[in-house]
Design a protein around this motif. Structure first.
Motif, mmCIF file in Angstrom:
data_model
loop_
_atom_site.group_PDB
_atom_site.id
_atom_site.type_symbol
_atom_site.label_atom_id
_atom_site.label_comp_id
_atom_site.label_asym_id
_atom_site.label_seq_id
_atom_site.Cartn_x
_atom_site.Cartn_y
_atom_site.Cartn_z
ATOM 1 N N GLU A 87 0.832 -1.212 0.000
ATOM 2 C CA GLU A 87 0.000 0.000 0.000
ATOM 3 C C GLU A 87 0.863 1.258 0.000
ATOM 4 O O GLU A 87 0.481 2.281 -0.545
ATOM 5 C CB GLU A 87 -0.932 0.032 1.219
ATOM 6 C CG GLU A 87 -1.990 -1.056 1.272
ATOM 7 C CD GLU A 87 -1.452 -2.386 1.761
ATOM 8 O OE1 GLU A 87 -1.014 -2.440 2.924
ATOM 9 O OE2 GLU A 87 -1.445 -3.351 0.983
ATOM 10 N N LYS A 90 2.583 3.088 -3.704
ATOM 11 C CA LYS A 90 1.985 4.127 -4.534
ATOM 12 C C LYS A 90 2.264 5.521 -3.978
ATOM 13 O O LYS A 90 2.573 6.447 -4.729
ATOM 14 C CB LYS A 90 0.483 3.904 -4.661
ATOM 15 C CG LYS A 90 0.183 2.947 -5.781
ATOM 16 C CD LYS A 90 -1.264 2.973 -6.185
ATOM 17 C CE LYS A 90 -1.449 2.064 -7.392
ATOM 18 N NZ LYS A 90 -2.770 1.485 -7.468
ATOM 19 N N THR A 91 2.134 5.672 -2.641
ATOM 20 C CA THR A 91 2.375 6.980 -2.019
ATOM 21 C C THR A 91 3.828 7.395 -2.195
ATOM 22 O O THR A 91 4.117 8.552 -2.534
ATOM 23 C CB THR A 91 2.065 6.913 -0.509
ATOM 24 O OG1 THR A 91 1.005 5.993 -0.312
ATOM 25 C CG2 THR A 91 1.744 8.261 0.046
ATOM 26 N N LYS A 94 4.418 8.410 -5.776
ATOM 27 C CA LYS A 94 3.712 9.648 -6.109
ATOM 28 C C LYS A 94 4.457 10.865 -5.547
ATOM 29 O O LYS A 94 4.660 11.862 -6.236
ATOM 30 C CB LYS A 94 2.291 9.591 -5.536
ATOM 31 C CG LYS A 94 1.268 10.344 -6.343
ATOM 32 C CD LYS A 94 -0.119 10.129 -5.784
ATOM 33 C CE LYS A 94 -0.735 11.482 -5.510
ATOM 34 N NZ LYS A 94 -1.847 11.429 -4.561
ATOM 35 N N GLU A 133 2.578 2.382 -15.961
ATOM 36 C CA GLU A 133 2.862 2.949 -14.638
ATOM 37 C C GLU A 133 4.173 3.728 -14.646
ATOM 38 O O GLU A 133 4.285 4.774 -14.011
ATOM 39 C CB GLU A 133 2.938 1.833 -13.591
ATOM 40 C CG GLU A 133 1.595 1.223 -13.251
ATOM 41 C CD GLU A 133 1.745 0.020 -12.349
ATOM 42 O OE1 GLU A 133 1.128 0.018 -11.278
ATOM 43 O OE2 GLU A 133 2.479 -0.918 -12.723
ATOM 44 N N TYR A 137 4.562 7.648 -13.406
ATOM 45 C CA TYR A 137 5.571 8.239 -12.524
ATOM 46 C C TYR A 137 6.766 8.667 -13.379
ATOM 47 O O TYR A 137 7.901 8.247 -13.167
ATOM 48 C CB TYR A 137 5.993 7.236 -11.450
ATOM 49 C CG TYR A 137 4.838 6.674 -10.666
ATOM 50 C CD1 TYR A 137 4.086 7.505 -9.826
ATOM 51 C CD2 TYR A 137 4.473 5.339 -10.756
ATOM 52 C CE1 TYR A 137 3.011 7.013 -9.111
ATOM 53 C CE2 TYR A 137 3.398 4.829 -10.041
ATOM 54 C CZ TYR A 137 2.670 5.670 -9.226
ATOM 55 O OH TYR A 137 1.611 5.173 -8.522
#
Lengths: 173, 177
Positions: A87, A90-91, A94, A133, A137
């Motif tokens: 989880e 992604k943070t 980003k 992806e 990014y």
């Protein structure tokens, strides 16, 4: 993993004789037994020591501000990136993508130790990204590709294929 | 073999000066100020166009890789040399050209390959000498990042500071800082 990174760093720095490392605890924290002093413990501590030994202090930043930025990313590497959950990924990507929008290197216009160790640390995340992806990014991908082609950095890691032009141009970032 | 580069001081050829600065460790190039820009190679041969001068300098110092590492990259370098000469030098429609440049730079640190080439020198020089560029910078984040990164590197900062000041009459209002 950490031991291979340290041995790659030694090669990059051009240090003649490789050090012998041991590990400590469940998390395999690297330890360097110094000839004349107490043992050095931890990836970042040992890495900074090697940089000083090789007389390349500019790799730790050439101004007070960039030295602080380098330390901040080294800490980010060992506290956030190492052992992050699915989880978190992604943070992390980003935030890093936003940060790198206007920068070539993590400390701005100059290559530092932070680029080396963030590259080593983020490699397993980038390997798993789909092409789409990687483009999402974009700034991370650009920085990553630049560092993996930087002379003498990519020792123990396989190269990651990165496209040099965008193919999903409908997206805005 | 000593080369002699004469530069027009009222319109300094920044791209050629940057190329000269990059190759000076492997080729002997002297720079003189004068009326017209020209590179004197021998009694019979001289070049007047800034891109021709850069190309020649890159070719006499092949070890530096300023012309790219293979045929593909060489062709890309040629593309950007033409792009800088035709699309960025005082032509209308700068925004369209900057849009294309921005797209090309989104996944790249340098325009061609993984190191500095003539493409970077020539496009940087064209933007540096362009009156409209700095004010347009905000809308093109990738071009900005690339431009200010190069501006901070040694030959670029030296050449930029030494020669850009002489173009002052074009943008008087920005010079009071």
């Amino acid at each position: 993993m950490a031991l291979r990174e340290l041995s790659s760093l030694e090669k990059f720095l051009g240090l003649k004789k490789p050090n012998k490392y041991s590990t400590q605890g469940d998390k395999k924290v690297p330890v360097l037994q110094n000839n004349n002093g107490p043992p050095l413990v931890g990836l970042v501590t040992i890495a900074c020591h090697l940089v000083k030994e090789a007389k390349r202090p500019e790799l730790l930043g050439d101004s007070a501000e960039s030295r602080a930025v380098v330390q901040q990313w080294l800490e980010h590497r060992v506290t956030k990136l190492d052992g992050c959950t699915k989880e978190d990924i992604k943070t992390i990507l980003k935030d890093l993508n936003l940060y790198l929008q206007d920068k070539v290197y993590l400390a701005g216009n100059q290559f530092t130790l932070a680029d080396t160790f963030m590259y080593y640390g983020i490699h397993p995340l980038i390997v798993d990204l789909a092409i789409q992806e990687k483009e999402q990014y974009m700034n991370v991908t650009r920085w990553f590709d630049h560092i993996q082609h930087y002379p003498g950095i990519r020792h123990h890691l396989p190269p990651v294929a990165v496209l040099r032009n965008r193919i999903y141009t409908g997206r805005h970032h | 073999m000593a080369l002699n580069l004469t530069i027009n001081t009222s319109n300094p050829p920044l791209g050629a000066l940057l190329a000269a600065e990059h190759v000076k460790s492997s080729v002997q190039v002297s720079v003189e100020e004068g009326k017209d820009t020209r590179l004197q190679v021998s009694d019979a041969i001289q070049f007047n166009d800034t891109n021709s001068i850069s190309r020649y300098l890159a070719r006499v110092a092949p070890a530096l890789g300023l012309y790219g590492a293979n045929m593909m990259e060489q062709t890309e370098v040629d593309h950007w040399l033409e792009f800088s000469a035709r699309r960025l030098c005082g032509q209308p429609g700068l925004a369209v050209a900057l849009g294309e440049l921005d797209k090309a730079l989104s996944l790249r640190t340098f325009l061609v390959g993984h190191a500095i080439t003539l493409a970077d020198l020539s496009v940087w020089a064209a933007l540096k000498g362009h009156g409209e560029w700095p004010s347009q910078g905000k809308s093109f984040s990738h071009v900005s990042r690339w431009f200010y990164f190069l501006s901070s590197q040694v030959p670029f900062s030296a050449v930029g500071n030494k020669y850009a000041v002489k173009k002052a009459p074009m943008s008087k209002s920005n010079q009071d800082v």
